[in-house]
Design a protein around this motif. Structure first.
Motif, mmCIF file in Angstrom:
data_model
loop_
_atom_site.group_PDB
_atom_site.id
_atom_site.type_symbol
_atom_site.label_atom_id
_atom_site.label_comp_id
_atom_site.label_asym_id
_atom_site.label_seq_id
_atom_site.Cartn_x
_atom_site.Cartn_y
_atom_site.Cartn_z
ATOM 1 N N UNK A 286 -49.855 -16.644 -31.227
ATOM 2 C CA UNK A 286 -48.404 -16.675 -31.056
ATOM 3 C C UNK A 286 -47.687 -17.301 -32.243
ATOM 4 N N UNK A 287 -48.238 -18.381 -32.779
ATOM 5 C CA UNK A 287 -47.600 -19.043 -33.918
ATOM 6 C C UNK A 287 -47.517 -18.096 -35.111
ATOM 7 N N UNK A 288 -48.603 -17.350 -35.341
ATOM 8 C CA UNK A 288 -48.654 -16.447 -36.498
ATOM 9 C C UNK A 288 -47.647 -15.312 -36.363
ATOM 10 N N UNK A 289 -47.631 -14.619 -35.208
ATOM 11 C CA UNK A 289 -46.754 -13.449 -35.135
ATOM 12 C C UNK A 289 -45.272 -13.838 -35.019
ATOM 13 N N UNK A 290 -44.984 -14.989 -34.433
ATOM 14 C CA UNK A 290 -43.593 -15.467 -34.428
ATOM 15 C C UNK A 290 -43.165 -15.828 -35.854
ATOM 16 N N UNK A 291 -44.069 -16.454 -36.600
ATOM 17 C CA UNK A 291 -43.781 -16.806 -37.991
ATOM 18 C C UNK A 291 -43.585 -15.554 -38.839
#
Length: 318
Positions: free
Chosen positions: A138-143
């Motif tokens: 989640x952190x990666x794709x939101x970023x």
């Protein structure tokens, strides 16, 4: 002082389809219908992505971002275009033109990056399925989405600032439906070499690089699909990518026509934008955002199932 007086422009005249009242009425009706489809179709995808737990994945997160972007992009230009079709005074203020140019360019730049991000997501999902939850957390794709939005905004600030600081020498007739940057640059009475250079750099970063990511992602995806032993697995993998690939082809087919080759001033016809250019621009600005939700809903079983569930829940609650 004389130069300042000549370069001061308080408003622009949007030529559009002036002189063709019948065409204006026809296009008004068509654009209203398409705009309603854009608002409804993209809103349904956003709502489905939020409320259906099956769609809480990176792919549908990017898709909901794309749908929100299409709503924002069309809203920056379509309402003013519709008003101009019915109004005799087809003008827009200098500030309004700058805002419209900024929003339109920002949305277009962001969409290029988002389509590249979506291609990378499909590459990881199909070519590295076991590592997919780790790589696309989640952190990666939101970023990734945040970087797309911020980069598109910064690019648009630079392009808009460089365009609107040019002197226009009283020439304020934009031969277009909106304050499209290339049409505005044709009005400048100064050297636009810096604008052309920055546009070329922008094209490389926001058009060519995402397209390379898309191309190589699908090369590896195709290679992986062809190596699958199961025909069912191949169909499923192809189905997962077909909607995105279709959108990419339509999007890049139109945007490359307009922006891949920045145009400098033409002393023989700086104001004469061909009808074909206008129609292609309208196709990019209205038809493409309308087709996106249709393509994804028709080619994607998960989206269709989510929409059916939402409609069922709504009818049962009533």
């Amino acid at each position: 002082m004389e130069r300042i007086n000549k370069s001061f422009v308080t408003e622009f005249l949007l030529l559009g389809l002036s002189g063709y009242p019948t065409l204006e009425i026809i296009f008004f009706i068509l654009i209203v219908m398409m705009y309603l489809i854009i608002l409804f179709g993209n809103s349904v995808i956003i709502i489905a992505s939020i409320f259906d737990s099956h769609l809480h994945t990176p792919m549908y997160f990017f898709l909901s971002n794309l749908s929100f972007l299409d709503i924002c992009y069309t809203t920056t230009s379509i309402p003013s275009t519709l008003v101009s079709f019915l109004s005799k005074k087809k003008t827009i203020s200098f500030t309004g033109c700058a805002i419209q140019m900024f929003l339109g360019f920002a949305m277009g730049s962001t969409e290029c990056l988002l389509l590249g991000m979506m291609a990378f997501d499909r590459y990881v999902a199909i070519c590295n399925p076991l590592r997919y939850p780790i790589i696309m957390n989640k952190i990666i794709y939101v970023l990734m989405a945040l970087v797309s939005w911020l980069s598109g905004g910064i690019n648009s600030v630079v392009q808009t600032a460089l365009a609107m600081q040019l002197p226009f020498c009283g020439n304020n007739v934009i031969n277009h439906f909106t304050c499209e940057i290339l049409a505005v640059l044709k009005l400048a009475c100064a050297d636009i070499a810096l604008n052309v250079i920055t546009m070329v750099v922008s094209n490389m970063v926001f058009l060519v690089l995402p397209l390379l990511v898309i191309f190589f992602s699908y090369v590896f995806i195709l290679y992986t699909i062809l190596r699958m032993n199961s025909a069912k697995g191949r169909r499923k993998a192809f189905s997962a990518c077909s909607a995105h690939l279709t959108v990419v082809i339509i999007f890049y087919g139109t945007i490359f026509f307009m922006y891949a080759k920045p145009k400098s001033q033409d002393p023989l016809g700086a104001d004469k934008l061909q009808a074909t250019d206008k129609l292609i621009s309208m196709f990019y600005g209205v038809v493409t955002p309308m087709l996106n939700p249709i393509i994804y809903s028709l080619r994607n079983k998960d989206v269709k199932a989510a929409v059916r569930n939402l409609l069922t829940q709504k009818s049962s609650s009533q």
